[in-house]
Enzyme design. Structure first.
Site, mmCIF file in Angstrom:
data_model
loop_
_atom_site.group_PDB
_atom_site.id
_atom_site.type_symbol
_atom_site.label_atom_id
_atom_site.label_comp_id
_atom_site.label_asym_id
_atom_site.label_seq_id
_atom_site.Cartn_x
_atom_site.Cartn_y
_atom_site.Cartn_z
ATOM 1 N N ALA A 1 3.227 -0.996 4.835
ATOM 2 C CA ALA A 1 2.602 -1.046 6.164
ATOM 3 C C ALA A 1 2.112 -2.441 6.540
ATOM 4 O O ALA A 1 2.009 -2.758 7.732
ATOM 5 C CB ALA A 1 1.458 -0.050 6.241
ATOM 6 N N ASP B 1 1.397 -15.946 6.095
ATOM 7 C CA ASP B 1 0.871 -17.287 5.824
ATOM 8 C C ASP B 1 0.964 -17.630 4.344
ATOM 9 O O ASP B 1 1.307 -18.765 3.980
ATOM 10 C CB ASP B 1 -0.572 -17.409 6.306
ATOM 11 C CG ASP B 1 -0.695 -17.493 7.822
ATOM 12 O OD1 ASP B 1 0.331 -17.672 8.510
ATOM 13 O OD2 ASP B 1 -1.841 -17.378 8.312
ATOM 14 N N GLU C 1 12.643 -9.499 1.471
ATOM 15 C CA GLU C 1 11.825 -8.369 1.914
ATOM 16 C C GLU C 1 12.637 -7.085 1.761
ATOM 17 O O GLU C 1 13.802 -7.036 2.148
ATOM 18 C CB GLU C 1 11.441 -8.571 3.381
ATOM 19 C CG GLU C 1 10.637 -7.449 3.975
ATOM 20 C CD GLU C 1 10.316 -7.672 5.452
ATOM 21 O OE1 GLU C 1 9.560 -6.865 6.001
ATOM 22 O OE2 GLU C 1 10.830 -8.647 6.053
ATOM 23 N N ARG D 1 12.643 4.158 12.690
ATOM 24 C CA ARG D 1 11.376 4.885 12.647
ATOM 25 C C ARG D 1 10.551 4.596 13.899
ATOM 26 O O ARG D 1 11.079 4.122 14.899
ATOM 27 C CB ARG D 1 10.653 4.526 11.349
ATOM 28 C CG ARG D 1 11.511 4.976 10.142
ATOM 29 C CD ARG D 1 10.830 4.927 8.836
ATOM 30 N NE ARG D 1 9.628 5.752 8.834
ATOM 31 C CZ ARG D 1 8.657 5.591 7.961
ATOM 32 N NH1 ARG D 1 8.745 4.645 7.031
ATOM 33 N NH2 ARG D 1 7.591 6.365 7.995
ATOM 34 N N HIS E 1 12.603 -2.738 2.214
ATOM 35 C CA HIS E 1 12.019 -1.486 2.710
ATOM 36 C C HIS E 1 12.918 -0.342 2.269
ATOM 37 O O HIS E 1 14.139 -0.409 2.463
ATOM 38 C CB HIS E 1 11.906 -1.493 4.232
ATOM 39 C CG HIS E 1 10.952 -2.523 4.724
ATOM 40 N ND1 HIS E 1 9.592 -2.334 4.697
ATOM 41 C CD2 HIS E 1 11.164 -3.767 5.205
ATOM 42 C CE1 HIS E 1 9.004 -3.420 5.163
ATOM 43 N NE2 HIS E 1 9.934 -4.309 5.467
ATOM 44 N N TYR F 1 11.090 8.640 1.658
ATOM 45 C CA TYR F 1 11.114 7.648 0.584
ATOM 46 C C TYR F 1 11.839 8.106 -0.676
ATOM 47 O O TYR F 1 12.000 7.329 -1.604
ATOM 48 C CB TYR F 1 9.683 7.232 0.234
ATOM 49 C CG TYR F 1 8.946 6.658 1.420
ATOM 50 C CD1 TYR F 1 9.306 5.423 1.950
ATOM 51 C CD2 TYR F 1 7.915 7.357 2.029
ATOM 52 C CE1 TYR F 1 8.651 4.901 3.052
ATOM 53 C CE2 TYR F 1 7.245 6.839 3.129
ATOM 54 C CZ TYR F 1 7.622 5.618 3.634
ATOM 55 O OH TYR F 1 6.976 5.101 4.723
ATOM 56 N N PRO G 1 0.793 -1.224 0.000
ATOM 57 C CA PRO G 1 0.000 0.000 0.000
ATOM 58 C C PRO G 1 0.829 1.280 0.000
ATOM 59 O O PRO G 1 1.868 1.365 0.642
ATOM 60 C CB PRO G 1 -0.835 -0.103 1.281
ATOM 61 C CG PRO G 1 -0.195 -1.147 2.111
ATOM 62 C CD PRO G 1 0.543 -2.052 1.174
ATOM 63 N N ASN G 2 0.322 2.226 -0.763
ATOM 64 C CA ASN G 2 0.845 3.588 -0.888
ATOM 65 C C ASN G 2 2.122 3.693 -1.703
ATOM 66 O O ASN G 2 2.585 4.801 -1.973
ATOM 67 C CB ASN G 2 1.037 4.243 0.491
ATOM 68 C CG ASN G 2 -0.258 4.359 1.247
ATOM 69 O OD1 ASN G 2 -1.241 4.860 0.707
ATOM 70 N ND2 ASN G 2 -0.284 3.875 2.475
ATOM 71 N N HIS H 1 3.934 -4.882 9.184
ATOM 72 C CA HIS H 1 3.754 -4.812 10.626
ATOM 73 C C HIS H 1 2.424 -5.381 11.099
ATOM 74 O O HIS H 1 2.201 -5.494 12.303
ATOM 75 C CB HIS H 1 3.873 -3.354 11.074
ATOM 76 C CG HIS H 1 4.902 -2.591 10.313
ATOM 77 N ND1 HIS H 1 6.253 -2.880 10.392
ATOM 78 C CD2 HIS H 1 4.789 -1.589 9.406
ATOM 79 C CE1 HIS H 1 6.913 -2.063 9.584
ATOM 80 N NE2 HIS H 1 6.051 -1.277 8.976
ATOM 81 N N ARG I 1 6.889 0.192 13.763
ATOM 82 C CA ARG I 1 7.440 -0.254 12.474
ATOM 83 C C ARG I 1 8.636 -1.189 12.640
ATOM 84 O O ARG I 1 9.141 -1.725 11.664
ATOM 85 C CB ARG I 1 7.866 0.947 11.631
ATOM 86 C CG ARG I 1 6.728 1.840 11.218
ATOM 87 C CD ARG I 1 7.217 2.923 10.265
ATOM 88 N NE ARG I 1 6.253 3.977 10.101
ATOM 89 C CZ ARG I 1 5.245 3.974 9.232
ATOM 90 N NH1 ARG I 1 5.067 2.938 8.430
ATOM 91 N NH2 ARG I 1 4.422 4.993 9.156
ATOM 92 N N ARG J 1 4.765 11.036 -2.062
ATOM 93 C CA ARG J 1 4.444 10.876 -0.636
ATOM 94 C C ARG J 1 5.722 10.871 0.195
ATOM 95 O O ARG J 1 6.599 10.042 -0.007
ATOM 96 C CB ARG J 1 3.693 9.555 -0.448
ATOM 97 C CG ARG J 1 3.366 9.223 0.981
ATOM 98 C CD ARG J 1 2.611 7.880 1.048
ATOM 99 N NE ARG J 1 2.540 7.428 2.412
ATOM 100 C CZ ARG J 1 3.249 6.426 2.920
ATOM 101 N NH1 ARG J 1 4.075 5.742 2.163
ATOM 102 N NH2 ARG J 1 3.122 6.095 4.182
#
Length: 157
Positions: A83, A93, A105, A114, A107, A29, A16-17, A86, A118, A24
């Site tokens: 998001a 799963d 993963e 942060r 980020h 970012y 998301p986002n 978290h 988070r 943003r």
């Protein structure tokens, strides 16, 4: 038999986002857009003889569906769950159904510098590697790690 980068793309999932990258919170970012990130990933995969399947969704269920697809048709997953890192046991799963499929993963920001909420990521429990705080270059590191793992034929080499 595990799929290799030569015969299956890397699934790159964005949560998301992330469709708003470059707009943003650029102080966190950066100014690169999601299209810029995709171009970096395409170039990184091509350097290893591979391709990417690059996607973004603001919806948890859609990300879960794409993870299910990746377990059948891709050589690995690079995921920036944003998001959902978290909060989403559902994404964890789904990733746990991907036996033998390497997962990295990513980020963009350093989540450990942060807000305290988070600092924990459910996805990290399944990831073969975690990249945080390297900006959009973290995606390149993720692609390179998947290329190494998929090329080795083992998700946990």
């Amino acid at each position: 038999m595990p799929r290799s980068l030569a015969n299956a793309p890397i699934m790159i999932l964005n949560g998301p986002n992330l469709n708003l990258l470059g707009q943003r919170q650029p102080e966190i970012y950066g100014s690169d857009t999601l299209a810029d990130v995709e171009a970096l990933c395409v170039k990184a995969a091509a350097a290893h003889g591979g391709t990417v399947d690059f996607r973004q969704s603001n919806h948890e269920g859609e990300l879960v569906d794409w993870i299910h697809e990746a377990r059948l048709n891709h050589c690995g997953i690079v995921i920036n769950p944003a998001a959902y890192s978290h909060t989403s046991v559902a994404i964890l799963d789904a990733l746990n159904t991907c036996d033998g499929l390497p997962v990295v993963e990513v980020h963009i920001s350093n989540i450990h510098q942060r807000e305290p909420f988070r600092h924990h990521s459910y996805v990290s429990q399944r990831a073969d590697g975690v990249v945080a705080g390297c900006g959009v270059q973290g995606y390149v590191f993720g692609v390179e790690r998947i290329a190494a793992l998929a090329g080795a034929g083992s998700a946990r080499a």
